[in-house]
Motif scaffolding. Sequence first.
Motif, PDB file in Angstrom:
ATOM      1  N   MET A  62       0.843  -1.182   0.000  1.00  0.00           N
ATOM      2  CA  MET A  62       0.000   0.000   0.000  1.00  0.00           C
ATOM      3  C   MET A  62       0.888   1.245   0.000  1.00  0.00           C
ATOM      4  O   MET A  62       2.068   1.184   0.248  1.00  0.00           O
ATOM      5  N   SER A  63       0.281   2.384  -0.233  1.00  0.00           N
ATOM      6  CA  SER A  63       1.052   3.618  -0.346  1.00  0.00           C
ATOM      7  C   SER A  63       1.324   4.260   1.006  1.00  0.00           C
ATOM      8  O   SER A  63       1.785   5.369   1.077  1.00  0.00           O
ATOM      9  N   PRO A  72      -5.054   0.512  10.938  1.00  0.00           N
ATOM     10  CA  PRO A  72      -3.955  -0.433  11.184  1.00  0.00           C
ATOM     11  C   PRO A  72      -3.950  -1.533  10.125  1.00  0.00           C
ATOM     12  O   PRO A  72      -4.943  -2.227   9.940  1.00  0.00           O
ATOM     13  N   GLU A  73      -2.844  -1.665   9.424  1.00  0.00           N
ATOM     14  CA  GLU A  73      -2.725  -2.645   8.339  1.00  0.00           C
ATOM     15  C   GLU A  73      -2.970  -4.073   8.830  1.00  0.00           C
ATOM     16  O   GLU A  73      -3.525  -4.898   8.116  1.00  0.00           O
ATOM     17  N   ALA A  74      -2.581  -4.363  10.082  1.00  0.00           N
ATOM     18  CA  ALA A  74      -2.728  -5.714  10.625  1.00  0.00           C
ATOM     19  C   ALA A  74      -4.194  -6.097  10.835  1.00  0.00           C
ATOM     20  O   ALA A  74      -4.537  -7.281  10.842  1.00  0.00           O
ATOM     21  N   GLU A  75      -5.081  -5.109  11.001  1.00  0.00           N
ATOM     22  CA  GLU A  75      -6.495  -5.407  11.279  1.00  0.00           C
ATOM     23  C   GLU A  75      -7.357  -5.387  10.024  1.00  0.00           C
ATOM     24  O   GLU A  75      -8.563  -5.602  10.112  1.00  0.00           O
ATOM     25  N   LEU A  76      -6.765  -5.111   8.867  1.00  0.00           N
ATOM     26  CA  LEU A  76      -7.528  -5.087   7.619  1.00  0.00           C
ATOM     27  C   LEU A  76      -7.579  -6.494   7.026  1.00  0.00           C
ATOM     28  O   LEU A  76      -6.570  -7.193   6.948  1.00  0.00           O
ATOM     29  N   ILE A  77      -8.756  -6.901   6.585  1.00  0.00           N
ATOM     30  CA  ILE A  77      -8.944  -8.224   5.983  1.00  0.00           C
ATOM     31  C   ILE A  77      -9.262  -7.999   4.502  1.00  0.00           C
ATOM     32  O   ILE A  77     -10.279  -7.381   4.168  1.00  0.00           O
ATOM     33  N   TRP A  78      -8.387  -8.490   3.633  1.00  0.00           N
ATOM     34  CA  TRP A  78      -8.540  -8.295   2.185  1.00  0.00           C
ATOM     35  C   TRP A  78      -9.083  -9.561   1.549  1.00  0.00           C
ATOM     36  O   TRP A  78      -8.691 -10.668   1.915  1.00  0.00           O
ATOM     37  N   ARG A  79      -9.969  -9.398   0.569  1.00  0.00           N
ATOM     38  CA  ARG A  79     -10.452 -10.524  -0.231  1.00  0.00           C
ATOM     39  C   ARG A  79     -10.508 -10.079  -1.682  1.00  0.00           C
ATOM     40  O   ARG A  79     -10.955  -8.974  -1.976  1.00  0.00           O
ATOM     41  N   PHE A  80     -10.080 -10.944  -2.590  1.00  0.00           N
ATOM     42  CA  PHE A  80     -10.024 -10.585  -4.003  1.00  0.00           C
ATOM     43  C   PHE A  80     -10.867 -11.562  -4.806  1.00  0.00           C
ATOM     44  O   PHE A  80     -10.896 -12.757  -4.509  1.00  0.00           O
ATOM     45  N   SER A  81     -11.558 -11.024  -5.809  1.00  0.00           N
ATOM     46  CA  SER A  81     -12.351 -11.876  -6.688  1.00  0.00           C
ATOM     47  C   SER A  81     -12.407 -11.240  -8.069  1.00  0.00           C
ATOM     48  O   SER A  81     -11.942 -10.120  -8.263  1.00  0.00           O
ATOM     49  N   GLU A 138      -8.594  -1.991  18.434  1.00  0.00           N
ATOM     50  CA  GLU A 138      -7.976  -1.218  19.513  1.00  0.00           C
ATOM     51  C   GLU A 138      -7.372   0.072  18.968  1.00  0.00           C
ATOM     52  O   GLU A 138      -6.813   0.868  19.710  1.00  0.00           O
ATOM     53  N   ALA A 139      -7.463   0.265  17.633  1.00  0.00           N
ATOM     54  CA  ALA A 139      -6.828   1.414  16.995  1.00  0.00           C
ATOM     55  C   ALA A 139      -7.592   2.712  17.208  1.00  0.00           C
ATOM     56  O   ALA A 139      -7.012   3.785  17.152  1.00  0.00           O
ATOM     57  N   LEU A 140      -8.885   2.618  17.437  1.00  0.00           N
ATOM     58  CA  LEU A 140      -9.713   3.818  17.617  1.00  0.00           C
ATOM     59  C   LEU A 140      -9.923   4.112  19.093  1.00  0.00           C
ATOM     60  O   LEU A 140     -10.076   3.184  19.890  1.00  0.00           O
TER      61      LEU A 140
END
Length: 142
Positions: free
Chosen positions: A1-2, A14-23, A50-52
């Motif tokens: 990511m940028s 937080p990048e660790a808490e993001l869940i990505w799915r591709f289709s 916990e980020a917010l």
Amino acid sequence: MSGPHVIRGSVSLPEAELIWRFSRSSGPGGQHVNTSDSQVELKFDLAKTEALPEVWKARALERLAGRLVDGVISVRSSEHRSQWRNRETAAVRLAALLAEATAPPPKPRRATRIPRGINERRLREKKQRSDTKRGRTGRDWG
């Protein structure tokens, strides 16, 4: 990511808490269309993060209640042919959604009286307009 996608101030996604799915994206395409997973679905667990700050989290949970599924907010992007650009778009969209949902409520409007001079001027202008229109009748034009 940028880089980190800032929600507001020093708080970012937080990048660790993001869940990505591709289709595969729907719609027309070329030779590449049947092999690339360019549509992106980004999920963020708002209830467990916990980020917010707690105040922001409560506000966001309340305002986004209609969009949440078990406390998880989901954003989808498939406008671009590139998965990378769709990832960027989805992350920016999620950050903007959370920024709007966590914003403090606007200050309540204080009721104030209309000054007498303004009201008198309004009535005087209405009277002039009325006289102008009354003068347009064809009574005196004979």
